[in-house]
Design a protein around this motif. Sequence first.
Motif, short mmCIF file in Angstrom:
data_model
loop_
_atom_site.label_atom_id
_atom_site.label_comp_id
_atom_site.label_asym_id
_atom_site.label_seq_id
_atom_site.Cartn_x
_atom_site.Cartn_y
_atom_site.Cartn_z
N MET A 103 0.72 -1.19 0.11
CA MET A 103 0.16 -0.01 0.08
C MET A 103 1.03 1.26 0.06
O MET A 103 0.32 2.38 -0.83
N PHE A 104 1.97 1.34 0.67
CA PHE A 104 2.85 2.49 0.77
C PHE A 104 3.31 2.63 -0.51
O PHE A 104 3.66 3.77 -1.16
N LEU A 105 3.80 1.56 -1.52
CA LEU A 105 4.27 1.87 -2.51
C LEU A 105 3.38 2.26 -3.60
O LEU A 105 3.44 3.24 -4.45
N CYS A 106 2.03 1.75 -3.50
CA CYS A 106 0.91 2.32 -4.28
C CYS A 106 0.43 3.39 -4.19
O CYS A 106 0.48 4.51 -5.11
N VAL A 107 0.53 4.25 -2.75
CA VAL A 107 0.24 5.50 -2.61
C VAL A 107 1.48 6.33 -3.17
O VAL A 107 1.37 7.48 -3.50
N ALA A 108 2.74 5.82 -3.05
CA ALA A 108 4.04 6.45 -3.76
C ALA A 108 3.99 6.60 -5.18
O ALA A 108 4.41 7.81 -5.65
N ILE A 109 3.55 5.76 -5.78
CA ILE A 109 3.15 5.79 -7.04
C ILE A 109 2.22 6.77 -7.53
O ILE A 109 2.48 7.81 -8.51
N PHE A 110 1.12 6.88 -6.71
CA PHE A 110 0.06 8.14 -6.89
C PHE A 110 0.82 9.43 -6.67
O PHE A 110 0.55 10.43 -7.63
N PHE A 111 1.49 9.68 -5.71
CA PHE A 111 2.07 10.86 -5.35
C PHE A 111 3.17 11.33 -6.49
O PHE A 111 3.47 12.36 -6.72
N SER A 112 3.87 10.23 -6.71
CA SER A 112 5.18 10.41 -8.05
C SER A 112 4.10 11.09 -9.15
O SER A 112 4.78 12.02 -10.01
N LEU A 113 3.15 10.59 -9.59
CA LEU A 113 2.53 11.09 -10.84
C LEU A 113 1.83 12.55 -10.45
O LEU A 113 1.95 13.34 -11.41
N VAL A 114 1.32 12.61 -9.32
CA VAL A 114 0.77 14.05 -8.94
C VAL A 114 2.00 14.95 -8.76
O VAL A 114 1.91 16.22 -9.61
N SER A 115 3.24 14.78 -8.59
CA SER A 115 3.98 15.46 -8.33
C SER A 115 4.80 15.83 -9.92
O SER A 115 5.18 16.92 -10.12
N LEU A 116 4.67 14.85 -10.68
CA LEU A 116 5.12 15.03 -12.07
C LEU A 116 4.21 16.14 -12.79
O LEU A 116 4.69 17.04 -13.38
N GLY A 117 2.83 15.95 -12.35
CA GLY A 117 1.91 17.03 -13.19
C GLY A 117 2.09 18.52 -12.61
O GLY A 117 2.19 19.35 -13.29
N PHE A 118 2.39 18.44 -11.35
CA PHE A 118 2.62 19.86 -10.52
C PHE A 118 4.00 20.51 -11.20
O PHE A 118 4.23 21.49 -11.65
#
Length: 232
Positions: A103-118
């Motif tokens: 779950m930690f890694l799945c959340v990290a994937i999500f935040f990585s994509l959000v940081s990419l967009g920002f």
Amino acid sequence: MPGCFKKTLFALASLISFVSFILIVVAMGTPKWMTGKILCKTGADLVNATDPELVKFIGEIYYGLFRGGKIRQCGLGGRRSKFSIFPHMVKKLNTGLHVMIIMFLCVAIFFSLVSLGFCILNAIKVPYRAINGPAGACLWNFLAGGFVVLAVTSFMAAVKLHHLTERIANFRENVFRFIILEERFEDCFWICVASATAHAVNLLLIAISGIHFPKIKTKTEEVNVTAEDIMY
């Protein structure tokens, strides 16, 4: 519009966020987070094997978050087998901790994509809201890197404190008992460490982008007009 220097930094940060996303996905899907050597203690005790003979009873094991394999050496040659963590083996492990790592890694994937967009947004234009600017990019990179660190730390705890390798090696072994001689964190584990480091680098780049460097002004020579110049 952001300046050229700021554009370059955020473009680089966008690339790093994307690389971090790829690294986490690859790490999760690869079954080599940990490798080790396992000794078939039951077989070695049966024949009272000495040091030179112990080689015949030393096998290998490797595993990741979802699957793995091992080579059993119990005196009659190596026997290869593969296994999957889900759905059966996870019952013998620390289920909560193992699921938390995923779950930690799945959340990290999500935040990585959000940081990419920002980061892309800040490379293209200057956002009106502060949360959409460098502050927001810092927040998402910090969260992405933080969750990767939590996953890595949890995996280390599972291995060292909850004896994950030994539990996996002895899964469904009714006759033989295996003990762990050696454990090594493999490439996928270090890939996650590299992902967390990438987000730390992004935080540094975003911090540098907020530095206002002084503009270099060229001094213009003052023209002194005298009465003699006017005459001529």
